[in-house]
Motif scaffolding. Sequence first.
Motif, PDB file in Angstrom:
ATOM      1  N   CYS A 230       6.208  -5.979 -10.649  1.00 37.90           N
ATOM      2  CA  CYS A 230       5.337  -6.850 -11.440  1.00 37.90           C
ATOM      3  C   CYS A 230       5.613  -6.667 -12.935  1.00 37.90           C
ATOM      4  CB  CYS A 230       3.874  -6.537 -11.143  1.00 37.90           C
ATOM      5  SG  CYS A 230       3.420  -4.823 -11.364  1.00 37.90           S
ATOM      6  N   THR A 231       5.205  -7.681 -13.706  1.00 34.34           N
ATOM      7  CA  THR A 231       5.318  -7.584 -15.157  1.00 34.34           C
ATOM      8  C   THR A 231       4.135  -6.767 -15.685  1.00 34.34           C
ATOM      9  OG1 THR A 231       3.997  -9.577 -15.474  1.00 34.34           O
ATOM     10  CG2 THR A 231       6.384  -9.868 -15.292  1.00 34.34           C
ATOM     11  N   ARG A 232       4.331  -6.160 -16.856  1.00 34.82           N
ATOM     12  CA  ARG A 232       3.232  -5.391 -17.448  1.00 34.82           C
ATOM     13  C   ARG A 232       2.093  -6.309 -17.880  1.00 34.82           C
ATOM     14  NH1 ARG A 232       6.485  -2.034 -21.801  1.00 34.82           N
ATOM     15  NH2 ARG A 232       7.504  -4.068 -21.910  1.00 34.82           N
ATOM     16  N   PHE A 233       2.398  -7.602 -17.992  1.00 35.11           N
ATOM     17  CA  PHE A 233       1.385  -8.562 -18.433  1.00 35.11           C
ATOM     18  C   PHE A 233       0.144  -8.554 -17.535  1.00 35.11           C
ATOM     19  CE2 PHE A 233      -0.438 -12.847 -18.552  1.00 35.11           C
ATOM     20  CZ  PHE A 233      -0.653 -12.987 -19.912  1.00 35.11           C
ATOM     21  N   VAL A 234       0.338  -8.325 -16.223  1.00 37.36           N
ATOM     22  CA  VAL A 234      -0.791  -8.398 -15.293  1.00 37.36           C
ATOM     23  C   VAL A 234      -1.461  -7.041 -15.059  1.00 37.36           C
ATOM     24  CG1 VAL A 234       0.138 -10.395 -14.054  1.00 37.36           C
ATOM     25  CG2 VAL A 234       0.692  -8.091 -13.253  1.00 37.36           C
ATOM     26  N   GLU A 235      -0.899  -5.980 -15.630  1.00 38.28           N
ATOM     27  CA  GLU A 235      -1.337  -4.637 -15.247  1.00 38.28           C
ATOM     28  C   GLU A 235      -2.620  -4.169 -15.924  1.00 38.28           C
ATOM     29  OE1 GLU A 235       1.962  -2.044 -15.981  1.00 38.28           O
ATOM     30  OE2 GLU A 235       3.256  -3.037 -14.513  1.00 38.28           O
ATOM     31  N   GLY A 236      -2.774  -4.503 -17.189  1.00 39.82           N
ATOM     32  CA  GLY A 236      -3.847  -3.921 -17.988  1.00 39.82           C
ATOM     33  C   GLY A 236      -5.234  -4.274 -17.483  1.00 39.82           C
TER      34      GLY A 236
ATOM     35  N   VAL B 197       8.129  -6.649 -26.129  1.00 40.42           N
ATOM     36  CA  VAL B 197       7.888  -5.236 -26.397  1.00 40.42           C
ATOM     37  C   VAL B 197       8.843  -4.413 -25.555  1.00 40.42           C
ATOM     38  CG1 VAL B 197       6.145  -3.411 -26.336  1.00 40.42           C
ATOM     39  CG2 VAL B 197       5.464  -5.761 -26.819  1.00 40.42           C
ATOM     40  N   GLY B 198       9.487  -3.456 -26.192  1.00 42.85           N
ATOM     41  CA  GLY B 198      10.531  -2.685 -25.513  1.00 42.85           C
ATOM     42  C   GLY B 198      10.014  -1.886 -24.344  1.00 42.85           C
ATOM     43  N   GLY B 199      10.956  -1.342 -23.594  1.00 43.08           N
ATOM     44  CA  GLY B 199      10.589  -0.496 -22.464  1.00 43.08           C
ATOM     45  C   GLY B 199      10.605  -1.265 -21.171  1.00 43.08           C
ATOM     46  N   GLU B 200      11.019  -0.630 -20.111  1.00 42.18           N
ATOM     47  CA  GLU B 200      11.108  -1.277 -18.806  1.00 42.18           C
ATOM     48  C   GLU B 200      10.077  -0.690 -17.859  1.00 42.18           C
ATOM     49  OE1 GLU B 200      12.988  -3.825 -18.217  1.00 42.18           O
ATOM     50  OE2 GLU B 200      13.950  -3.749 -20.180  1.00 42.18           O
ATOM     51  N   HIS B 201       9.375   0.338 -18.317  1.00 46.40           N
ATOM     52  CA  HIS B 201       8.484   1.031 -17.389  1.00 46.40           C
ATOM     53  C   HIS B 201       7.156   0.311 -17.257  1.00 46.40           C
ATOM     54  CE1 HIS B 201      11.327   4.245 -17.135  1.00 46.40           C
ATOM     55  NE2 HIS B 201      11.340   4.384 -18.447  1.00 46.40           N
ATOM     56  N   HIS B 202       6.444   0.678 -16.242  1.00 45.83           N
ATOM     57  CA  HIS B 202       5.106   0.140 -16.070  1.00 45.83           C
ATOM     58  C   HIS B 202       4.133   0.884 -16.971  1.00 45.83           C
ATOM     59  CE1 HIS B 202       6.129  -2.551 -12.844  1.00 45.83           C
ATOM     60  NE2 HIS B 202       6.771  -1.587 -12.219  1.00 45.83           N
ATOM     61  N   THR B 203       2.944   0.334 -17.096  1.00 49.38           N
ATOM     62  CA  THR B 203       1.909   0.995 -17.889  1.00 49.38           C
ATOM     63  C   THR B 203       1.133   1.970 -17.003  1.00 49.38           C
ATOM     64  OG1 THR B 203       0.329  -0.718 -17.327  1.00 49.38           O
ATOM     65  CG2 THR B 203       1.614  -1.047 -19.331  1.00 49.38           C
ATOM     66  N   GLU B 204       0.424   2.857 -17.661  1.00 44.74           N
ATOM     67  CA  GLU B 204      -0.416   3.799 -16.918  1.00 44.74           C
ATOM     68  C   GLU B 204      -1.487   3.050 -16.117  1.00 44.74           C
ATOM     69  OE1 GLU B 204      -2.347   6.606 -19.450  1.00 44.74           O
ATOM     70  OE2 GLU B 204      -3.653   7.312 -17.840  1.00 44.74           O
ATOM     71  N   ALA B 205      -1.887   1.891 -16.658  1.00 42.74           N
ATOM     72  CA  ALA B 205      -2.943   1.116 -15.983  1.00 42.74           C
ATOM     73  C   ALA B 205      -2.543   0.749 -14.555  1.00 42.74           C
ATOM     74  CB  ALA B 205      -3.243  -0.144 -16.790  1.00 42.74           C
ATOM     75  N   LEU B 206      -1.241   0.491 -14.317  1.00 40.41           N
ATOM     76  CA  LEU B 206      -0.809   0.126 -12.964  1.00 40.41           C
ATOM     77  C   LEU B 206      -1.037   1.283 -11.998  1.00 40.41           C
ATOM     78  CD1 LEU B 206       0.519  -1.902 -10.996  1.00 40.41           C
ATOM     79  CD2 LEU B 206       2.712  -0.826 -11.547  1.00 40.41           C
ATOM     80  N   SER B 207      -0.699   2.505 -12.431  1.00 40.10           N
ATOM     81  CA  SER B 207      -0.885   3.662 -11.546  1.00 40.10           C
ATOM     82  C   SER B 207      -2.344   3.824 -11.160  1.00 40.10           C
ATOM     83  CB  SER B 207      -0.403   4.941 -12.239  1.00 40.10           C
ATOM     84  OG  SER B 207       0.938   4.806 -12.610  1.00 40.10           O
TER      85      SER B 207
ATOM     86  N   PHE C 269       0.789  -1.234   0.000  1.00 43.63           N
ATOM     87  CA  PHE C 269       0.000   0.000   0.000  1.00 43.63           C
ATOM     88  C   PHE C 269       0.820   1.284   0.000  1.00 43.63           C
ATOM     89  CE2 PHE C 269      -2.995  -3.015   2.189  1.00 43.63           C
ATOM     90  CZ  PHE C 269      -3.863  -3.109   1.118  1.00 43.63           C
ATOM     91  N   PHE C 270       2.112   1.206   0.276  1.00 38.85           N
ATOM     92  CA  PHE C 270       2.883   2.437   0.410  1.00 38.85           C
ATOM     93  C   PHE C 270       4.065   2.525  -0.546  1.00 38.85           C
ATOM     94  CE2 PHE C 270       0.421   2.018   4.269  1.00 38.85           C
ATOM     95  CZ  PHE C 270      -0.042   3.304   4.462  1.00 38.85           C
ATOM     96  N   ARG C 271       4.065   1.708  -1.571  1.00 36.36           N
ATOM     97  CA  ARG C 271       5.060   1.877  -2.639  1.00 36.36           C
ATOM     98  C   ARG C 271       4.385   2.546  -3.824  1.00 36.36           C
ATOM     99  NH1 ARG C 271       7.210  -3.646  -4.438  1.00 36.36           N
ATOM    100  NH2 ARG C 271       5.175  -4.207  -3.585  1.00 36.36           N
ATOM    101  N   ASP C 272       5.136   3.356  -4.553  1.00 34.80           N
ATOM    102  CA  ASP C 272       4.608   3.952  -5.785  1.00 34.80           C
ATOM    103  C   ASP C 272       4.797   2.969  -6.929  1.00 34.80           C
ATOM    104  OD1 ASP C 272       3.906   6.260  -4.452  1.00 34.80           O
ATOM    105  OD2 ASP C 272       5.872   7.185  -4.774  1.00 34.80           O
ATOM    106  N   ALA C 273       4.090   3.217  -8.022  1.00 37.23           N
ATOM    107  CA  ALA C 273       4.123   2.302  -9.165  1.00 37.23           C
ATOM    108  C   ALA C 273       5.549   1.981  -9.613  1.00 37.23           C
ATOM    109  CB  ALA C 273       3.317   2.889 -10.322  1.00 37.23           C
TER     110      ALA C 273
END
Lengths: 294, 159
Positions: A144-150, A266-276, A135-139
């Motif tokens: 986690c992998t982006r696979f579960v975020e969307g 797919v390139g990129g190491e960042h999370h998706t907006e969906a995670l935020s 609950f207290f970490r930022d995105a």
Amino acid sequence: MAHPTPDPNDDGGSVYDGLLEHHEVAGDDSQWAFGTDFEDPLAGMDTTVPDDVDAAELATYCLLLGDDALVLSQRLAEWSSNAPDLEEDIALSNIALDLLGQARLLLARAAAADPAVVPALPEGSPAPVEDALAFFRDAADFRCTRFVEGPNGDFAQTIARLLLFATVRLAAFERLGDHADPVLAAIAAKGVKELTYHRDFAGRWFLTLAQGTEESRRRLLAGLAQVWPLYPELAEAYDVGPEVDVVLDQVFAVSGVERPEAGRRVGGEHHTEALSRLLAEMQSVARAHPLGVW
Amino acid sequence: MSTALEVAASVTDPELPMLTLADLGVLREVREDADGVVVTITPTYSGCPAMATMRDDLVHRLADAGYAARVEVSLTPAWSSDDITAHGRAALREHGLSVPGPAPQGPVTLNLLPTRRALTCPRCGSAEVSLTSEFGPTACKALYRCIDCLEPFEHIKEI
């Protein structure tokens, strides 16, 4: 705090006074349904990191496995009261609960292996370490992998993602049962039993939707196409190989579905907006009341 | 005075009150150390929300019997439905629940067909039953329906 137990027969006594019957026992909060303190899910277990295991690496790996379970659990829980029928509603909620339990154990294991991963909380916060991590970490700090975020998409897309996820995670957990860290090995061995049910559930629905109506098949193929581009990231993170392809090919063959072309990661190491957005909802209550007790 | 083991073994499961924690097979050990009684339990499923209540009930009941107790967790070996005792199985049956068959052994296989279990309806004894869902009101149960008496019933899953 010691209060005299009120007598229900006195003026001003009430039928609820019996709830305080055990109040005189120090530290016994058992009159409250779930107690008033938190429990350590690894209470009493030896969490010393073995000599041949790097503590920071172990913590990072447990965060990956724990965060994936936490985020997909939150996504699947969105189906509560929204699934196509009551049975699937209950099934998806049960799967979410299993994953939440795995997440809790894994985040607690990460914190015990390397306390540096746990964010600092305001003084006096009662949150245990696994809650601090959830609950207290930022995105940006999630592993986690982006696979579960969307977002879930429709039921068919949810099934396609769950099939790929459960197949990969089950294969990884079967292997992790032999991990040099006995705590991670125990969490994984337990998780195998749960993931077996998840994979069967998703596989049966995949087959049912593929061979159902024209519309169910159309939706399944669209859902699979939607989740497939991030699948290589999942497979790479869990370091799984041909054993997973054998299972997936079996499901695809029985379902009469062509395996999508091997995607490039797919390139990129960042999370998706969906995670935020997911975290904003999941974390809002805990962050609004960092000293809250319930 | 009852021993700590006798007290701990008599505490019942919050979701399956016809079963003691010992009958369910989640009570792993009761020992005493310098600080009091230590009870070790294991979760049935990783996310079993009844763990907190089990812990509180154990502490509460042992406190009533004069023991200061704390509860620890063990994950190894993972709980199996095979750990439910014969006495526990009889109690489940008596209360209208269907008891688990032998837990699966060996390599994990993919199963794309509906799970087939040789079950009988716990109410009327008919073998004509159909699976409603592999997931039920608690993590450990599947849902069934009897085709003869039409009553739904719960089956404790094999894990």
